[in-house]
Design a protein around this motif. Structure first.
Motif, PDB file in Angstrom:
ATOM      1  N   ALA A   1       0.833  -1.210   0.000  1.00 41.13           N
ATOM      2  CA  ALA A   1       0.000   0.000   0.000  1.00 41.13           C
ATOM      3  C   ALA A   1       0.865   1.257   0.000  1.00 41.13           C
ATOM      4  O   ALA A   1       0.565   2.219  -0.717  1.00 41.13           O
ATOM      5  N   ALA A   2       1.937   1.252   0.776  1.00 44.44           N
ATOM      6  CA  ALA A   2       2.835   2.409   0.813  1.00 44.44           C
ATOM      7  C   ALA A   2       3.500   2.622  -0.539  1.00 44.44           C
ATOM      8  O   ALA A   2       3.617   3.763  -1.017  1.00 44.44           O
ATOM      9  N   LEU A   3       3.938   1.541  -1.189  1.00 43.27           N
ATOM     10  CA  LEU A   3       4.562   1.668  -2.504  1.00 43.27           C
ATOM     11  C   LEU A   3       3.554   2.139  -3.560  1.00 43.27           C
ATOM     12  O   LEU A   3       3.896   2.946  -4.426  1.00 43.27           O
ATOM     13  N   ALA A   4       2.330   1.663  -3.468  1.00 41.53           N
ATOM     14  CA  ALA A   4       1.293   2.108  -4.404  1.00 41.53           C
ATOM     15  C   ALA A   4       0.991   3.595  -4.212  1.00 41.53           C
ATOM     16  O   ALA A   4       0.870   4.350  -5.184  1.00 41.53           O
ATOM     17  N   GLU A   5       0.899   4.017  -2.959  1.00 42.76           N
ATOM     18  CA  GLU A   5       0.655   5.438  -2.677  1.00 42.76           C
ATOM     19  C   GLU A   5       1.819   6.290  -3.167  1.00 42.76           C
ATOM     20  O   GLU A   5       1.624   7.366  -3.746  1.00 42.76           O
ATOM     21  N   ALA A   6       3.038   5.826  -2.948  1.00 41.44           N
ATOM     22  CA  ALA A   6       4.222   6.555  -3.404  1.00 41.44           C
ATOM     23  C   ALA A   6       4.212   6.683  -4.932  1.00 41.44           C
ATOM     24  O   ALA A   6       4.534   7.750  -5.466  1.00 41.44           O
ATOM     25  N   ALA A   7       3.834   5.617  -5.622  1.00 39.97           N
ATOM     26  CA  ALA A   7       3.771   5.663  -7.093  1.00 39.97           C
ATOM     27  C   ALA A   7       2.727   6.676  -7.551  1.00 39.97           C
ATOM     28  O   ALA A   7       2.968   7.450  -8.488  1.00 39.97           O
ATOM     29  N   GLU A   8       1.573   6.681  -6.894  1.00 40.34           N
ATOM     30  CA  GLU A   8       0.516   7.653  -7.233  1.00 40.34           C
ATOM     31  C   GLU A   8       1.000   9.080  -7.071  1.00 40.34           C
ATOM     32  O   GLU A   8       0.646   9.963  -7.852  1.00 40.34           O
ATOM     33  N   LYS A   9       1.831   9.290  -6.043  1.00 42.26           N
ATOM     34  CA  LYS A   9       2.332  10.640  -5.738  1.00 42.26           C
ATOM     35  C   LYS A   9       3.668  10.918  -6.413  1.00 42.26           C
ATOM     36  O   LYS A   9       4.295  11.937  -6.145  1.00 42.26           O
ATOM     37  N   LYS A  10       4.083   9.966  -7.279  1.00 38.97           N
ATOM     38  CA  LYS A  10       5.325  10.101  -8.033  1.00 38.97           C
ATOM     39  C   LYS A  10       6.543  10.277  -7.121  1.00 38.97           C
ATOM     40  O   LYS A  10       7.444  11.069  -7.406  1.00 38.97           O
ATOM     41  N   LEU A  11       6.558   9.525  -6.038  1.00 41.34           N
ATOM     42  CA  LEU A  11       7.700   9.518  -5.126  1.00 41.34           C
ATOM     43  C   LEU A  11       8.632   8.377  -5.515  1.00 41.34           C
ATOM     44  O   LEU A  11       8.205   7.344  -6.014  1.00 41.34           O
ATOM     45  N   SER A  12       9.890   8.565  -5.254  1.00 37.60           N
ATOM     46  CA  SER A  12      10.915   7.597  -5.618  1.00 37.60           C
ATOM     47  C   SER A  12      10.797   6.296  -4.822  1.00 37.60           C
ATOM     48  O   SER A  12      10.693   6.323  -3.600  1.00 37.60           O
ATOM     49  N   GLN A  13      10.841   5.164  -5.552  1.00 37.04           N
ATOM     50  CA  GLN A  13      10.882   3.876  -4.866  1.00 37.04           C
ATOM     51  C   GLN A  13      12.159   3.764  -4.042  1.00 37.04           C
ATOM     52  O   GLN A  13      12.147   3.179  -2.964  1.00 37.04           O
ATOM     53  N   ASP A  14      13.252   4.312  -4.553  1.00 40.03           N
ATOM     54  CA  ASP A  14      14.513   4.287  -3.820  1.00 40.03           C
ATOM     55  C   ASP A  14      14.373   5.017  -2.487  1.00 40.03           C
ATOM     56  O   ASP A  14      14.831   4.518  -1.451  1.00 40.03           O
ATOM     57  N   ALA A  15      13.733   6.175  -2.500  1.00 39.76           N
ATOM     58  CA  ALA A  15      13.525   6.921  -1.253  1.00 39.76           C
ATOM     59  C   ALA A  15      12.658   6.122  -0.289  1.00 39.76           C
ATOM     60  O   ALA A  15      12.935   6.082   0.920  1.00 39.76           O
ATOM     61  N   MET A  16      11.635   5.478  -0.812  1.00 43.16           N
ATOM     62  CA  MET A  16      10.773   4.646   0.037  1.00 43.16           C
ATOM     63  C   MET A  16      11.581   3.508   0.671  1.00 43.16           C
ATOM     64  O   MET A  16      11.456   3.237   1.861  1.00 43.16           O
ATOM     65  N   ALA A  17      12.404   2.843  -0.134  1.00 45.17           N
ATOM     66  CA  ALA A  17      13.219   1.738   0.376  1.00 45.17           C
ATOM     67  C   ALA A  17      14.199   2.223   1.434  1.00 45.17           C
ATOM     68  O   ALA A  17      14.403   1.551   2.456  1.00 45.17           O
ATOM     69  N   ARG A  18      14.795   3.388   1.211  1.00 42.06           N
ATOM     70  CA  ARG A  18      15.737   3.934   2.197  1.00 42.06           C
ATOM     71  C   ARG A  18      15.041   4.207   3.529  1.00 42.06           C
ATOM     72  O   ARG A  18      15.588   3.936   4.593  1.00 42.06           O
ATOM     73  N   ILE A  19      13.836   4.725   3.480  1.00 41.09           N
ATOM     74  CA  ILE A  19      13.091   5.006   4.708  1.00 41.09           C
ATOM     75  C   ILE A  19      12.699   3.698   5.397  1.00 41.09           C
ATOM     76  O   ILE A  19      12.791   3.574   6.619  1.00 41.09           O
ATOM     77  N   MET A  20      12.269   2.699   4.612  1.00 46.97           N
ATOM     78  CA  MET A  20      11.938   1.396   5.200  1.00 46.97           C
ATOM     79  C   MET A  20      13.172   0.776   5.857  1.00 46.97           C
ATOM     80  O   MET A  20      13.085   0.220   6.960  1.00 46.97           O
TER      81      MET A  20
END
Length: 72
Positions: free
Chosen positions: A14-33
């Motif tokens: 869900a977080a990755l889907a929301e990030a994609a909708e908001k055009k946020l970097s998957q790399d940034a998401m992974a770094r935060i995780m």
């Protein structure tokens, strides 16, 4: 009976889907995780144990690599 993977995976997806909708970097998401995984581990594991875990994961990044298992 649910396991830890059953609990966490829907939240990650869900977080990755929301990030994609908001055009946020998957790399940034992974770094935060990863940052949060380290925070959680620091509460219950030693720095050396965390380092060993990370090094083991890094040693097996190639998805085509065979894992070597030691038998007692």
């Amino acid at each position: 009976m649910a396991n830890a993977r059953d609990v966490i995976m829907p939240h990650i997806e869900a977080a990755l889907a929301e990030a994609a909708e908001k055009k946020l970097s998957q790399d940034a998401m992974a770094r935060i995780m990863f940052e949060q995984a380290l925070r959680i581990w620091r509460e219950c594991r030693t720095p050396e144990d965390i380092r060993t875990e990370i090094m083991e994961a890094a040693d097996h990044l190639d998805p085509d690599e065979d894992f070597m298992f030691m038998r007692p």
